[in-house]
Design an enzyme around this catalytic site. Sequence first.
Site, PDB file in Angstrom:
ATOM      1  N   ASP A  49      14.752   4.857   3.824  1.00 33.72           N
ATOM      2  CA  ASP A  49      14.843   5.065   2.372  1.00 33.72           C
ATOM      3  C   ASP A  49      13.453   4.871   1.773  1.00 33.72           C
ATOM      4  O   ASP A  49      12.887   3.784   1.842  1.00 33.72           O
ATOM      5  CB  ASP A  49      15.837   4.071   1.771  1.00 33.72           C
ATOM      6  CG  ASP A  49      16.156   4.385   0.319  1.00 33.72           C
ATOM      7  OD1 ASP A  49      15.734   5.451  -0.165  1.00 33.72           O
ATOM      8  OD2 ASP A  49      16.813   3.560  -0.333  1.00 33.72           O
ATOM      9  N   GLU A 101      15.694  10.176   1.697  1.00 36.35           N
ATOM     10  CA  GLU A 101      16.560   9.363   2.555  1.00 36.35           C
ATOM     11  C   GLU A 101      16.968  10.156   3.794  1.00 36.35           C
ATOM     12  O   GLU A 101      17.191  11.364   3.718  1.00 36.35           O
ATOM     13  CB  GLU A 101      17.808   8.943   1.778  1.00 36.35           C
ATOM     14  CG  GLU A 101      18.742   8.023   2.531  1.00 36.35           C
ATOM     15  CD  GLU A 101      19.967   7.676   1.718  1.00 36.35           C
ATOM     16  OE1 GLU A 101      20.151   6.488   1.419  1.00 36.35           O
ATOM     17  OE2 GLU A 101      20.738   8.597   1.376  1.00 36.35           O
TER      18      GLU A 101
END
Length: 591
Positions: free
Chosen positions: A153, A247
């Site tokens: 992330d 992500e």
Amino acid sequence: WTERDALDWRDDDDDASEDEGASARGADYEFDGCDAMATKMNDDDARRDASADATRAPAALSYGSVFTHAKAGMENVDRERVARVVYDATVGTPHHENETRKERATSKRIAAMKAKGQGLTKTEWETFGRRADERARAMERTRSGARKWLVVDMDGFYAACEELYDPALKSVPVGVAAGPSSVLTTANYVARKYGVRAAMPGFIAKKLCPDLVFVKPDFKKYVKASNESRGVFAQYNPDYIAGSLDEAYIEVTEYCEKHDTTMEAIAEEIRSKVKEATGGLTCSVGGGCSRRLAKVCSDFNKPNGQYILGTTRDDILKFLRDLPVRKMYGIGKTLERILNEFDIKTCGDLLAKRATMLALFTPKAFDFLLGIALGIGTECHPRETPEGSGGRKGVSKSETFKATADKAYLDAKMTELATEVALECQRLNLKGRMVAVKLKRSTFDVIQRQTTLAGPTNDVKTIVNSALRLMRNENSIGANMTLRLVGARVSQFDHEEDVPEDQKRIDNFLLSPKTALTQAVASGEETWTCDECARTFPLKQQTEHLDWHVARRLQSMDDAEQSRARFAASHKVPSKKPRQGDLRSMFFTKK
């Protein structure tokens, strides 16, 4: 009545309070020499102000909003202050009224669940307890710690990209949005200390942080940085899952075995390589034996950190025991509130109260929650599961804009979005049977309508006409068509089979089978292609087929009218006659 009007109205109230204070101070001077009287008046003012604050505080603190949910970097934020600011900035607006309606619906649902629980006998509770234990044991038999998943992330991705191009932004609070009238796509970690976060309206963010700097989004930068980071992910598994631009879910099971390495070592490598490939952007990495657990872990040690969870049963249950349920994706503010009403605040509570969940939730919801409580599920790649084996489920596009009732604008916007959907289906070589539209009113109520076509298609004209017809049906019954969002979707693609092969479909009887068309062509009979569903028929069946479409439209209009009637009945509020001369009472009703 806009948010600005509501804010102005509250500002008028503040001015009135100041005038009252000035009058009190004038009286203080008038009663010079009567200190006791002056002190009493000041004390009365203080008590009145404190009482007003006390009345407002519970409403502000109990008001559920996504804007008050903490993200990474917001751990030390004054949550009460943020809740008050959000409440004061939204109370009286359509958004607040819609949230209040949803809160009432949730309260009604909770009351019904409690009533159901209170109506169960001791024997029934014991039965639910045994069944819940049996389901937990069955789920335990599926537990596997063999898989290794990493979730990467990027840290404050859009804001970080802007800081990369302008280093001066690193030391100031930044919100990526066009301005105070727009919604933030993200905020940097300096701004998050004030409670500013993604998905927050700019004017609220500005109230929380007056020094907030707005930077317009530049997706060319973000796509470039995303491609650079994805080049790193592909080194470990080309079949990674891109959750979004910032992500990725990467299964590294085979990579670990092949290179005799660990998730910890790979996580460090990825963080280092991403920073080098992007020119300075950082990311956080979470690891575990499933995508769900790795996702949760990626939020730990942010920014520029990593957390790898052990894959044994004891490691997982210990990790989950005190983990708040809201940390698990799939549990939002509504489900969190329902669980909290039954004293379920952590994943450990979920496991301990599994009988309660089985008794009060649907079987599907129970399995989902039990899987969370045990840390079981999402170990496999989506394509390996029955749910993911069928390929893509739908293609959709939607857009939010300033609320309008302009039919020409709404038609043009729906045409644009439906066209994009159809072209995307053509690009993906997908043909769908179902067209759906999503409409959001200025009151934030959402309408969703759908229609099933006679056959699978990705024809632009067919999809656009179907979407426009669904939207216009809502307008044809006199509904409030002041909209702030429209969207179109195509689903039920060729690879999906929603009914058994041997089950007869009603359109097999209403529509001409392919054999009839084949015979018509062979005999030289004239044929006809329907503009609505793009199917071809013998010309002699044109009237019958058009009647079928008319019947479907009438049914759709009837369904919409009944839905509107139910909506009007559920939102009916007893009217109160406003006091003469009080303009504010014409817009606001005290509860």
